[in-house]
Design a protein around this motif. Structure first.
Motif, mmCIF file in Angstrom:
data_model
loop_
_atom_site.group_PDB
_atom_site.id
_atom_site.type_symbol
_atom_site.label_atom_id
_atom_site.label_comp_id
_atom_site.label_asym_id
_atom_site.label_seq_id
_atom_site.Cartn_x
_atom_site.Cartn_y
_atom_site.Cartn_z
ATOM 1 N N ASP A 1 -78.455 106.953 8.812
ATOM 2 C CA ASP A 1 -78.144 108.031 9.923
ATOM 3 C C ASP A 1 -77.659 107.070 10.982
ATOM 4 O O ASP A 1 -78.258 106.827 11.908
ATOM 5 C CB ASP A 1 -79.340 108.779 10.396
ATOM 6 N N PHE A 2 -76.304 106.771 10.614
ATOM 7 C CA PHE A 2 -75.375 105.826 11.644
ATOM 8 C C PHE A 2 -75.270 106.474 13.088
ATOM 9 O O PHE A 2 -74.688 105.769 13.922
ATOM 10 C CB PHE A 2 -74.469 105.041 11.024
ATOM 11 N N SER A 3 -75.082 107.736 12.999
ATOM 12 C CA SER A 3 -74.893 108.455 14.195
ATOM 13 C C SER A 3 -75.925 108.057 15.198
ATOM 14 O O SER A 3 -75.459 107.857 16.593
ATOM 15 C CB SER A 3 -75.033 109.955 14.078
ATOM 16 N N HIS A 4 -77.113 107.761 14.977
ATOM 17 C CA HIS A 4 -78.090 107.191 16.036
ATOM 18 C C HIS A 4 -77.577 105.937 16.702
ATOM 19 O O HIS A 4 -77.610 105.650 18.007
ATOM 20 C CB HIS A 4 -79.587 107.180 15.453
ATOM 21 N N TRP A 5 -77.254 104.957 15.831
ATOM 22 C CA TRP A 5 -76.740 103.602 16.150
ATOM 23 C C TRP A 5 -75.603 103.578 17.064
ATOM 24 O O TRP A 5 -75.436 103.116 18.170
ATOM 25 C CB TRP A 5 -76.419 102.922 14.967
ATOM 26 N N CYS A 6 -74.724 104.823 16.785
ATOM 27 C CA CYS A 6 -73.530 104.906 17.820
ATOM 28 C C CYS A 6 -73.975 105.219 19.203
ATOM 29 O O CYS A 6 -73.554 104.704 20.096
ATOM 30 C CB CYS A 6 -72.551 105.932 17.236
ATOM 31 N N ASN A 7 -74.759 106.124 19.188
ATOM 32 C CA ASN A 7 -75.453 106.393 20.618
ATOM 33 C C ASN A 7 -76.082 105.552 21.035
ATOM 34 O O ASN A 7 -76.021 105.162 22.506
ATOM 35 C CB ASN A 7 -76.390 107.578 20.232
ATOM 36 N N VAL A 8 -76.829 104.539 20.582
ATOM 37 C CA VAL A 8 -77.816 103.543 20.945
ATOM 38 C C VAL A 8 -76.816 102.527 21.704
ATOM 39 O O VAL A 8 -77.195 102.081 22.766
ATOM 40 C CB VAL A 8 -79.018 102.897 20.085
ATOM 41 N N ALA A 9 -75.806 102.207 21.083
ATOM 42 C CA ALA A 9 -74.844 101.126 21.069
ATOM 43 C C ALA A 9 -73.805 101.727 22.255
ATOM 44 O O ALA A 9 -73.060 100.624 22.672
ATOM 45 C CB ALA A 9 -74.411 100.321 19.984
ATOM 46 N N GLU A 10 -73.599 102.836 22.412
ATOM 47 C CA GLU A 10 -72.507 103.414 23.449
ATOM 48 C C GLU A 10 -71.208 102.881 22.739
ATOM 49 O O GLU A 10 -70.242 102.390 23.405
ATOM 50 C CB GLU A 10 -72.644 102.983 24.719
ATOM 51 N N SER A 11 -70.980 102.699 21.158
ATOM 52 C CA SER A 11 -69.775 102.278 20.715
ATOM 53 C C SER A 11 -69.718 103.074 19.257
ATOM 54 O O SER A 11 -70.901 103.770 18.653
ATOM 55 C CB SER A 11 -69.752 100.884 20.549
ATOM 56 N N LEU A 12 -68.503 102.832 18.529
ATOM 57 C CA LEU A 12 -68.702 103.214 17.186
ATOM 58 C C LEU A 12 -68.731 101.815 16.194
ATOM 59 O O LEU A 12 -68.260 101.741 15.093
ATOM 60 C CB LEU A 12 -67.246 103.787 16.855
ATOM 61 N N LEU A 13 -69.504 100.856 16.985
ATOM 62 C CA LEU A 13 -70.124 99.772 16.342
ATOM 63 C C LEU A 13 -69.068 98.834 15.697
ATOM 64 O O LEU A 13 -69.167 98.304 14.798
ATOM 65 C CB LEU A 13 -71.002 100.116 15.003
ATOM 66 N N GLU A 14 -67.960 98.974 16.540
ATOM 67 C CA GLU A 14 -66.803 97.931 16.000
ATOM 68 C C GLU A 14 -67.023 96.409 16.124
ATOM 69 O O GLU A 14 -66.517 95.986 15.391
ATOM 70 C CB GLU A 14 -65.535 98.323 16.891
ATOM 71 N N ASP A 15 -68.058 96.304 16.804
ATOM 72 C CA ASP A 15 -68.416 94.743 16.827
ATOM 73 C C ASP A 15 -69.825 94.366 16.350
ATOM 74 O O ASP A 15 -70.262 93.276 16.282
ATOM 75 C CB ASP A 15 -68.704 94.148 18.578
ATOM 76 N N GLN A 16 -69.960 95.274 15.504
ATOM 77 C CA GLN A 16 -71.213 95.009 14.396
ATOM 78 C C GLN A 16 -70.933 95.192 12.955
ATOM 79 O O GLN A 16 -71.949 95.743 12.395
ATOM 80 C CB GLN A 16 -72.518 96.100 14.893
ATOM 81 N N GLU A 17 -69.936 94.850 12.393
ATOM 82 C CA GLU A 17 -69.525 94.911 11.303
ATOM 83 C C GLU A 17 -70.450 94.340 10.248
ATOM 84 O O GLU A 17 -70.929 94.824 9.088
ATOM 85 C CB GLU A 17 -68.063 94.269 10.901
ATOM 86 N N GLU A 18 -70.999 93.104 10.518
ATOM 87 C CA GLU A 18 -71.926 92.213 9.572
ATOM 88 C C GLU A 18 -73.149 93.098 9.369
ATOM 89 O O GLU A 18 -73.582 93.513 8.212
ATOM 90 C CB GLU A 18 -72.257 90.969 10.084
ATOM 91 N N ALA A 19 -73.652 93.762 10.449
ATOM 92 C CA ALA A 19 -74.845 94.514 10.280
ATOM 93 C C ALA A 19 -74.883 95.746 9.486
ATOM 94 O O ALA A 19 -75.541 96.286 8.581
ATOM 95 C CB ALA A 19 -75.471 94.917 11.885
ATOM 96 N N LEU A 20 -73.410 96.356 9.722
ATOM 97 C CA LEU A 20 -73.303 97.621 8.923
ATOM 98 C C LEU A 20 -73.130 97.218 7.628
ATOM 99 O O LEU A 20 -73.571 98.111 6.468
ATOM 100 C CB LEU A 20 -72.121 98.093 9.588
ATOM 101 N N ALA A 21 -72.451 96.086 7.159
ATOM 102 C CA ALA A 21 -72.230 95.864 6.005
ATOM 103 C C ALA A 21 -73.776 95.681 5.157
ATOM 104 O O ALA A 21 -73.832 95.979 3.817
ATOM 105 C CB ALA A 21 -71.437 94.541 5.759
ATOM 106 N N LEU A 22 -74.631 94.961 5.617
ATOM 107 C CA LEU A 22 -75.647 94.782 5.212
ATOM 108 C C LEU A 22 -76.414 95.911 4.982
ATOM 109 O O LEU A 22 -77.065 96.220 3.895
ATOM 110 C CB LEU A 22 -76.694 93.697 5.873
ATOM 111 N N ALA A 23 -76.352 96.991 5.957
ATOM 112 C CA ALA A 23 -77.051 98.273 5.814
ATOM 113 C C ALA A 23 -76.797 98.845 4.761
ATOM 114 O O ALA A 23 -77.381 99.555 3.899
ATOM 115 C CB ALA A 23 -76.857 98.830 7.294
ATOM 116 N N CYS A 24 -75.382 99.006 4.511
ATOM 117 C CA CYS A 24 -74.874 99.813 3.512
ATOM 118 C C CYS A 24 -75.164 99.093 2.183
ATOM 119 O O CYS A 24 -75.087 100.205 1.088
ATOM 120 C CB CYS A 24 -73.378 99.801 3.761
ATOM 121 N N GLU A 25 -75.622 98.197 2.039
ATOM 122 C CA GLU A 25 -76.014 97.547 0.925
ATOM 123 C C GLU A 25 -77.461 98.145 0.307
ATOM 124 O O GLU A 25 -77.993 97.800 -0.569
ATOM 125 C CB GLU A 25 -75.907 95.956 0.592
#
Length: 271
Positions: A154-178
């Motif tokens: 539920d990546f909507s929460h991460w956007c809220n926490v980081a106040e971003s669309l997670l543009e600078d956290q691509e590595e974390a998102l890639a691993l999460a999606c796996e």
């Protein structure tokens, strides 16, 4: 690969279970995501309504309220066994707390693994504010150290926490999606875990960002020939849904948005 769609009980608690399940089935869903009460009579009402409408259940643990870790752990074990006792498709757990230590949250994940082995019911852990996996960078650390950890994305929460669309956290998102076992297809933005309405052009960028992440999850499932991806269309009621002051009227329809999300994702992935 097959997609299964689940509707959240959250927001429809005032509707009796029979009517609720009939409505969910008629809309084209495969099941319901919901918590399960402890009492067998209350459980029977839910299970009968699901069975009568040929719907499946994703169990939901959300009661991670206790501040004291030992009390919290005891309650966690109890609630997971209650959910597992009705043999849902899987359990989505809002595991842990953001202020528990890494070791404490890891202990809760280990407990869930033990319960999964005992019961045969897979437990996945939601990327939810205030919980163990509350942020992308924290979840990245857990996944690096606990590679078998399965998440509810539920990546909507991460956007809220980081106040971003997670543009600078691509590595974390890639691993999460796996490591995704279940998806909550809610669209968040920098100031809230839920946009007002994903159909509005004002939220085009937010929707497209989430679609890219869901695309990566679907690709992972297809590449590894996994048979079923479960998705709960989890746009919620107030306070997630914006309401007008004084009148308390919601400015959009939770039901219509969730059904729209189901059709959007079916059209995107079920071709």
């Amino acid at each position: 690969m097959k997609l299964q769609f689940y509707y959240p009980r959250w927001g429809s608690e005032n509707m009796d279970w029979d009517h609720f399940c009939q409505k969910v089935k008629q809309a084209g869903y495969d099941g319901v995501e919901a918590p399960v009460p402890e009492g067998p009579e209350e459980q029977k009402v839910i299970l009968d309504a699901l069975k009568n409408n040929d719907l499946q259940l994703v169990g939901q643990y959300y009661q991670s309220f206790e501040k004291d870790f030992e009390v919290h752990k005891s309650s966690y074990v109890k609630q997971l066994y209650i959910l597992a006792s009705v043999q849902p498709v899987k359990i989505n757990a809002q595991t842990g707390k953001d202020y528990f230590s890494f070791e404490q949250n890891a202990e809760l994940f280990a407990i869930a693994n033990t319960i999964t082995k005992e019961t045969g019911v897979t437990i996945c852990h939601e990327t939810h504010r205030n919980k163990a996996l509350f942020a992308a960078h924290i979840t990245h650390i857990f996944l690096k150290k606990l590679p078998d950890l399965k998440i509810t994305a539920d990546f909507s929460h991460w956007c809220n926490v980081a106040e971003s669309l997670l543009e600078d956290q691509e590595e974390a998102l890639a691993l999460a999606c796996e490591n995704v076992e279940h998806v909550h297809s809610r669209v968040g933005h920098t100031q809230s875990a839920q946009v007002i309405d994903p159909r509005l052009p004002e939220f085009k960028n937010e929707l497209e960002a989430h679609l890219r992440w869901w695309d990566a999850i679907v690709k992972e499932y297809r590449d590894h020939k996994r048979e079923v991806l479960t998705i709960t269309t989890e746009f919620g009621p107030a306070p997630y849904m914006v309401h007008l002051p004084v009148t308390g009227m919601p400015i959009a329809s939770q039901w219509d948005i969730n059904v729209h999300m189901m059709h959007l994702l079916k059209g995107r992935y079920c071709k």
